[in-house]
Design an enzyme around this catalytic site. Structure first.
Site, mmCIF file in Angstrom:
data_model
loop_
_atom_site.group_PDB
_atom_site.id
_atom_site.type_symbol
_atom_site.label_atom_id
_atom_site.label_comp_id
_atom_site.label_asym_id
_atom_site.label_seq_id
_atom_site.Cartn_x
_atom_site.Cartn_y
_atom_site.Cartn_z
ATOM 1 N N MET A 20 0.844 -1.208 0.008
ATOM 2 C CA MET A 20 -0.074 0.037 0.100
ATOM 3 C C MET A 20 0.979 1.201 -0.109
ATOM 4 O O MET A 20 0.793 2.255 -0.753
ATOM 5 C CB MET A 20 -1.086 0.005 1.413
ATOM 6 C CG MET A 20 -2.169 -0.809 1.196
ATOM 7 S SD MET A 20 -3.127 -0.918 -0.418
ATOM 8 C CE MET A 20 -4.126 0.707 -0.103
ATOM 9 N N ASP A 59 10.214 3.214 6.675
ATOM 10 C CA ASP A 59 9.965 1.972 7.441
ATOM 11 C C ASP A 59 11.063 1.701 8.452
ATOM 12 O O ASP A 59 12.167 2.328 8.692
ATOM 13 C CB ASP A 59 9.711 0.867 6.115
ATOM 14 C CG ASP A 59 8.598 0.027 6.614
ATOM 15 O OD1 ASP A 59 8.620 -0.533 7.563
ATOM 16 O OD2 ASP A 59 7.756 -0.206 5.769
ATOM 17 N N GLU A 65 -2.877 -3.279 10.208
ATOM 18 C CA GLU A 65 -4.370 -2.856 10.698
ATOM 19 C C GLU A 65 -4.475 -3.204 12.309
ATOM 20 O O GLU A 65 -5.454 -4.221 12.581
ATOM 21 C CB GLU A 65 -5.561 -3.568 10.044
ATOM 22 C CG GLU A 65 -5.778 -2.975 8.563
ATOM 23 C CD GLU A 65 -6.525 -1.624 8.912
ATOM 24 O OE1 GLU A 65 -7.748 -1.555 8.514
ATOM 25 O OE2 GLU A 65 -5.839 -0.415 8.887
ATOM 26 N N LYS A 123 -0.875 1.349 15.639
ATOM 27 C CA LYS A 123 -1.244 2.544 14.942
ATOM 28 C C LYS A 123 -1.057 3.833 15.754
ATOM 29 O O LYS A 123 -0.428 4.741 15.280
ATOM 30 C CB LYS A 123 -2.622 2.395 14.191
ATOM 31 C CG LYS A 123 -2.642 1.754 12.774
ATOM 32 C CD LYS A 123 -4.043 2.064 12.129
ATOM 33 C CE LYS A 123 -4.237 1.196 10.868
ATOM 34 N NZ LYS A 123 -3.099 1.712 9.688
ATOM 35 N N SER A 152 -8.634 0.630 6.683
ATOM 36 C CA SER A 152 -9.981 0.288 6.071
ATOM 37 C C SER A 152 -11.097 -0.218 6.848
ATOM 38 O O SER A 152 -12.153 -0.117 6.434
ATOM 39 C CB SER A 152 -9.657 -1.155 4.975
ATOM 40 O OG SER A 152 -9.047 -2.081 5.842
ATOM 41 N N HIS A 205 -8.531 6.737 3.123
ATOM 42 C CA HIS A 205 -8.615 5.071 2.717
ATOM 43 C C HIS A 205 -8.297 5.031 1.208
ATOM 44 O O HIS A 205 -9.372 5.176 0.319
ATOM 45 C CB HIS A 205 -9.821 4.526 3.193
ATOM 46 C CG HIS A 205 -9.913 3.177 2.930
ATOM 47 N ND1 HIS A 205 -11.344 2.712 2.541
ATOM 48 C CD2 HIS A 205 -9.226 2.167 2.715
ATOM 49 C CE1 HIS A 205 -11.309 1.309 2.449
ATOM 50 N NE2 HIS A 205 -9.764 1.227 2.515
ATOM 51 N N ASN A 244 -6.991 -0.995 -2.922
ATOM 52 C CA ASN A 244 -6.150 -1.612 -3.361
ATOM 53 C C ASN A 244 -6.569 -2.506 -4.657
ATOM 54 O O ASN A 244 -7.728 -3.029 -4.535
ATOM 55 C CB ASN A 244 -5.762 -2.947 -2.593
ATOM 56 C CG ASN A 244 -4.530 -3.565 -2.848
ATOM 57 O OD1 ASN A 244 -3.469 -3.102 -3.555
ATOM 58 N ND2 ASN A 244 -4.143 -4.431 -1.892
ATOM 59 N N GLU A 291 -11.512 7.136 0.017
ATOM 60 C CA GLU A 291 -12.438 7.861 1.213
ATOM 61 C C GLU A 291 -11.554 8.788 2.163
ATOM 62 O O GLU A 291 -10.860 8.368 2.619
ATOM 63 C CB GLU A 291 -13.256 6.572 1.996
ATOM 64 C CG GLU A 291 -13.983 5.759 1.275
ATOM 65 C CD GLU A 291 -14.665 4.701 1.920
ATOM 66 O OE1 GLU A 291 -15.969 4.403 2.035
ATOM 67 O OE2 GLU A 291 -13.881 3.888 2.579
ATOM 68 N N ASN A 340 -16.799 -0.275 2.515
ATOM 69 C CA ASN A 340 -16.566 -1.653 2.924
ATOM 70 C C ASN A 340 -17.943 -2.058 3.840
ATOM 71 O O ASN A 340 -18.248 -3.146 4.142
ATOM 72 C CB ASN A 340 -15.417 -1.760 3.991
ATOM 73 C CG ASN A 340 -14.268 -1.837 3.199
ATOM 74 O OD1 ASN A 340 -14.361 -2.403 2.040
ATOM 75 N ND2 ASN A 340 -12.915 -1.679 3.785
#
Length: 345
Positions: A4, A23, A82, A87, A109, A130, A133, A142, A180
């Site tokens: 992503m 990262d 997720e 997070k 998501s 959002h 993928n 979104e 979703n």
């Protein structure tokens, strides 16, 4: 800087926006670079861009294992695993290395933007962004506004999406946001159809050949990842209660070690390049179901899936005010799921 992150970096770089990927390992950074590079290489093969343009676009992406350069950025997009606790930790840590007015956006998501914003020292500058993928192909973003998100942050991210060539839809925070939230009951209904004796490929064919979806619900679950689907079903059941009934199939899916396309085994089998092969006939026995006899009509199969989406759309619009108008629901579903445009949304 995973799939992503690399995808978001590529879309931004393609539009001339400078991106810095961060990262925790060089391998992870390399994955992000490789993902962006592979998309540009496809463009080169199709002669959409020259080798010089490929190099110029890749030059917009730089990488780092620390937060160097973050003091100069206007927007940070978090695209990590997720997991709410991870997070929140990363958002709080990132904010320390940014300016006070930097907007921090989460590419989540399914997790609550309201809860995540608790970790941000300036919740007015925290928002959801959002992407779907694969990022380079899916036009929708979104833009998820939390209760404390400012107008300025919302407008800035809305305009940034457009600059990146995307179609933004502003939604309120809520389980699954908009797309979703509508897709989940549809996928759950497909599991009930399977429990009722319908064959996987028959249901998928009804939705693609007859209704006009780009892929059927089972193929979609394989694409998303069965592990992700199970996780989201449980989140939805917890937040929406009785409205989301969990099929018996979910526990069987959990025990089966099938992950979908990413593990080459889901409802369908896939080759090592990710190309779909046939339905895995062994799945019925594995899920303790008899072989399918297809007792239901095409009309019933389609109505059960589509009506659950319509009901959820009405509740999201009227009760929870996730979006302001029905047009936003139609636009989001067409751009985010490939819902057949000829049906008008």
């Amino acid at each position: 800087a995973g799939t992503m992150g690399g995808g978001i970096a590529q879309v931004a770089a393609d539009r001339g926006i400078d991106v810095r990927m961060k990262d925790i390992t060089n391998d992870a950074l390399a994955l992000g670079y490789r993902h962006a590079s592979e998309i540009f290489e496809k463009y080169m093969k199709r002669r959409k861009i020259t080798k010089f343009e490929y190099q110029a676009k890749m030059a917009h992406i730089s990488g780092s294992l620390d937060y160097s350069g973050f003091k100069n950025v206007d927007v940070v997009v978090e695209a990590i695993v997720e997991d709410m606790n991870i997070k929140k930790k990363v958002i709080a840590e990132t904010a320390k290395h940014c300016r006070v007015n930097t907007i921090i956006a989460s590419n989540t998501s399914s997790l609550s933007i309201t809860e995540m914003a608790e970790a941000a020292p300036h919740p007015e500058n925290f928002i959801g962004m959002h992407f779907f993928n694969p990022v380079d192909k899916m036009p929708l973003v979104e833009v998820i506004r939390g209760p404390k998100t400012s107008d300025l942050a919302t407008v800035t991210i809305f305009e940034l999406c457009k600059k990146m060539g995307k179609t933004p839809v502003v939604v309120k925070d809520g389980p699954g946001f908009l797309v979703n939230r509508l897709l989940m009951p549809y996928m759950i209904e497909a599991m009930f159809l399977m429990q009722d004796g319908m064959a996987i490929e028959v249901v998928d064919r009804y939705y693609t050949h007859k209704f006009g979806m780009p892929m059927g619900p089972f193929r979609l679950m394989d694409e998303v990842g069965l592990d992700v689907c199970i996780k989201v079903v449980k989140i939805f059941h917890k937040s929406l209660g009785e409205r989301i009934e969990v099929p018996k199939l979910v526990e069987a899916m959990l025990d089966s070690k099938r992950l979908g396309k990413k593990s080459s085994r889901g409802f369908y089998l896939y080759d090592d390049k990710g190309k779909q092969l046939s339905v895995d006939k062994g799945i019925y026995g594995e899920f303790q179901l008899p072989m399918p006899t297809n007792p239901l009509s095409e009309k019933e199969c389609l109505e059960r899936g589509v009506f659950t989406m319509i009901n959820e759309a009405a509740l999201a619009l009227v009760e929870d005010r996730i979006v302001n108008d029905a047009d936003s629901v139609d636009l989001a579903m067409i751009m985010g799921t490939g819902f057949p445009p000829f049906r008008g949304g």
